[in-house]
Design a protein around this motif. Structure first.
Motif, mmCIF file in Angstrom:
data_model
loop_
_atom_site.group_PDB
_atom_site.id
_atom_site.type_symbol
_atom_site.label_atom_id
_atom_site.label_comp_id
_atom_site.label_asym_id
_atom_site.label_seq_id
_atom_site.Cartn_x
_atom_site.Cartn_y
_atom_site.Cartn_z
ATOM 1 N N HIS A 91 0.834 -1.210 0.000
ATOM 2 C CA HIS A 91 0.000 0.000 0.000
ATOM 3 C C HIS A 91 0.867 1.259 0.000
ATOM 4 O O HIS A 91 0.754 2.091 0.906
ATOM 5 C CB HIS A 91 -0.925 -0.002 1.222
ATOM 6 N N PRO A 92 1.729 1.428 -1.009
ATOM 7 C CA PRO A 92 2.641 2.578 -0.992
ATOM 8 C C PRO A 92 1.928 3.929 -1.018
ATOM 9 O O PRO A 92 2.483 4.920 -0.553
ATOM 10 C CB PRO A 92 3.497 2.369 -2.245
ATOM 11 N N ASP A 93 0.705 3.967 -1.529
ATOM 12 C CA ASP A 93 -0.043 5.219 -1.554
ATOM 13 C C ASP A 93 -0.496 5.645 -0.156
ATOM 14 O O ASP A 93 -0.726 6.823 0.099
ATOM 15 C CB ASP A 93 -1.256 5.104 -2.480
ATOM 16 N N GLU A 94 -0.588 4.703 0.772
ATOM 17 C CA GLU A 94 -1.001 4.998 2.147
ATOM 18 C C GLU A 94 0.157 4.943 3.124
ATOM 19 O O GLU A 94 0.002 5.340 4.289
ATOM 20 C CB GLU A 94 -2.053 3.986 2.610
ATOM 21 N N ALA A 95 1.296 4.430 2.677
ATOM 22 C CA ALA A 95 2.409 4.165 3.589
ATOM 23 C C ALA A 95 3.716 4.703 3.023
ATOM 24 O O ALA A 95 4.501 3.951 2.440
ATOM 25 C CB ALA A 95 2.508 2.662 3.835
ATOM 26 N N PRO A 96 3.973 5.996 3.195
ATOM 27 C CA PRO A 96 5.237 6.545 2.701
ATOM 28 C C PRO A 96 6.434 5.837 3.336
ATOM 29 O O PRO A 96 6.403 5.501 4.526
ATOM 30 C CB PRO A 96 5.196 8.009 3.148
ATOM 31 N N GLU A 97 7.452 5.615 2.538
ATOM 32 C CA GLU A 97 8.638 4.902 3.020
ATOM 33 C C GLU A 97 9.477 5.809 3.915
ATOM 34 O O GLU A 97 9.717 6.974 3.595
ATOM 35 C CB GLU A 97 9.473 4.435 1.831
ATOM 36 N N ALA A 98 9.927 5.269 5.027
ATOM 37 C CA ALA A 98 10.803 5.997 5.945
ATOM 38 C C ALA A 98 12.224 5.977 5.402
ATOM 39 O O ALA A 98 12.643 5.011 4.765
ATOM 40 C CB ALA A 98 10.761 5.353 7.332
ATOM 41 N N SER A 99 12.967 7.029 5.678
ATOM 42 C CA SER A 99 14.353 7.091 5.221
ATOM 43 C C SER A 99 15.199 6.045 5.948
ATOM 44 O O SER A 99 14.878 5.634 7.066
ATOM 45 C CB SER A 99 14.932 8.486 5.490
ATOM 46 N N ALA A 100 16.291 5.647 5.327
ATOM 47 C CA ALA A 100 17.197 4.671 5.934
ATOM 48 C C ALA A 100 17.747 5.196 7.257
ATOM 49 O O ALA A 100 17.896 4.444 8.226
ATOM 50 C CB ALA A 100 18.331 4.339 4.972
ATOM 51 N N GLU A 101 18.006 6.481 7.319
ATOM 52 C CA GLU A 101 18.511 7.096 8.551
ATOM 53 C C GLU A 101 17.482 6.982 9.674
ATOM 54 O O GLU A 101 17.816 6.652 10.816
ATOM 55 C CB GLU A 101 18.849 8.561 8.299
ATOM 56 N N LEU A 102 16.231 7.230 9.358
ATOM 57 C CA LEU A 102 15.157 7.127 10.349
ATOM 58 C C LEU A 102 14.995 5.681 10.824
ATOM 59 O O LEU A 102 14.814 5.426 12.016
ATOM 60 C CB LEU A 102 13.846 7.648 9.749
ATOM 61 N N VAL A 103 15.109 4.729 9.910
ATOM 62 C CA VAL A 103 15.014 3.309 10.270
ATOM 63 C C VAL A 103 16.158 2.932 11.210
ATOM 64 O O VAL A 103 15.935 2.269 12.229
ATOM 65 C CB VAL A 103 15.006 2.407 9.015
ATOM 66 N N ARG A 104 17.370 3.361 10.898
ATOM 67 C CA ARG A 104 18.515 3.054 11.777
ATOM 68 C C ARG A 104 18.307 3.634 13.173
ATOM 69 O O ARG A 104 18.578 2.977 14.175
ATOM 70 C CB ARG A 104 19.819 3.583 11.171
ATOM 71 N N GLU A 105 17.804 4.866 13.249
ATOM 72 C CA GLU A 105 17.570 5.485 14.553
ATOM 73 C C GLU A 105 16.448 4.770 15.299
ATOM 74 O O GLU A 105 16.525 4.571 16.521
ATOM 75 C CB GLU A 105 17.244 6.977 14.393
ATOM 76 N N ALA A 106 15.410 4.339 14.596
ATOM 77 C CA ALA A 106 14.317 3.590 15.234
ATOM 78 C C ALA A 106 14.844 2.274 15.797
ATOM 79 O O ALA A 106 14.484 1.883 16.919
ATOM 80 C CB ALA A 106 13.196 3.334 14.235
ATOM 81 N N GLU A 107 15.685 1.594 15.041
ATOM 82 C CA GLU A 107 16.273 0.337 15.522
ATOM 83 C C GLU A 107 17.122 0.582 16.760
ATOM 84 O O GLU A 107 17.084 -0.194 17.716
ATOM 85 C CB GLU A 107 17.102 -0.318 14.415
ATOM 86 N N ARG A 108 17.866 1.682 16.781
ATOM 87 C CA ARG A 108 18.683 2.031 17.944
ATOM 88 C C ARG A 108 17.789 2.304 19.153
ATOM 89 O O ARG A 108 18.019 1.799 20.245
ATOM 90 C CB ARG A 108 19.558 3.247 17.639
ATOM 91 N N GLN A 109 16.732 3.087 18.945
ATOM 92 C CA GLN A 109 15.846 3.423 20.056
ATOM 93 C C GLN A 109 15.057 2.207 20.545
ATOM 94 O O GLN A 109 14.721 2.127 21.722
ATOM 95 C CB GLN A 109 14.911 4.574 19.686
ATOM 96 N N LEU A 110 14.768 1.275 19.669
ATOM 97 C CA LEU A 110 14.042 0.070 20.076
ATOM 98 C C LEU A 110 14.810 -0.679 21.157
ATOM 99 O O LEU A 110 14.215 -1.236 22.078
ATOM 100 C CB LEU A 110 13.780 -0.846 18.882
#
Length: 117
Positions: A91-110
């Motif tokens: 559903h790419p029209d409803e779910a914009p892709e997060a940047s790689a940097e944001l994903v890395r930071e989310a993984e760190r914060q998890l």
């Protein structure tokens, strides 16, 4: 609040859960956290539907509402949950892709949220 086939969806931000209710009882959840600093992204960690509610579209309704909730708040979604990530790809029209940097930071914060593992 969103509705999907007799399912009510409510955000329990305090406990990091987006919960679907069917017949007044929890039917499924998306466990998540909000990235810091605010207003950080919303990070989906797990999507779970109770066995008796599987196959009714509840997981998809939860993830759709999770993305809609983030859009209303003006923040991105990082789908670390495998189901949410697959839903986003479909559903790419409803779910914009997060940047790689944001994903890395989310993984760190998890890692600082052991209650979500």
């Amino acid at each position: 609040m969103a509705q999907s086939a007799a399912v009510e969806i409510r955000d329990d931000r305090e406990h990091g859960s987006l919960v679907a209710y069917g017949d007044g009882r929890p039917a499924g959840t998306v466990a998540y956290f909000a990235m810091e600093p605010a207003p950080g992204a919303l990070v989906a960690v797990h999507t779970v539907v109770r066995p008796e509610h599987e196959g009714k579209g509840i997981a998809g309704a939860l993830v759709r509402e999770f993305y809609a909730m983030a859009a209303r708040e003006g923040v991105a979604v990082v789908p670390l949950c495998p189901y949410a990530a697959k839903w986003a790809q479909r559903h790419p029209d409803e779910a914009p892709e997060a940047s790689a940097e944001l994903v890395r930071e989310a993984e760190r914060q998890l890692r600082s949220h052991p209650e979500l593992f």
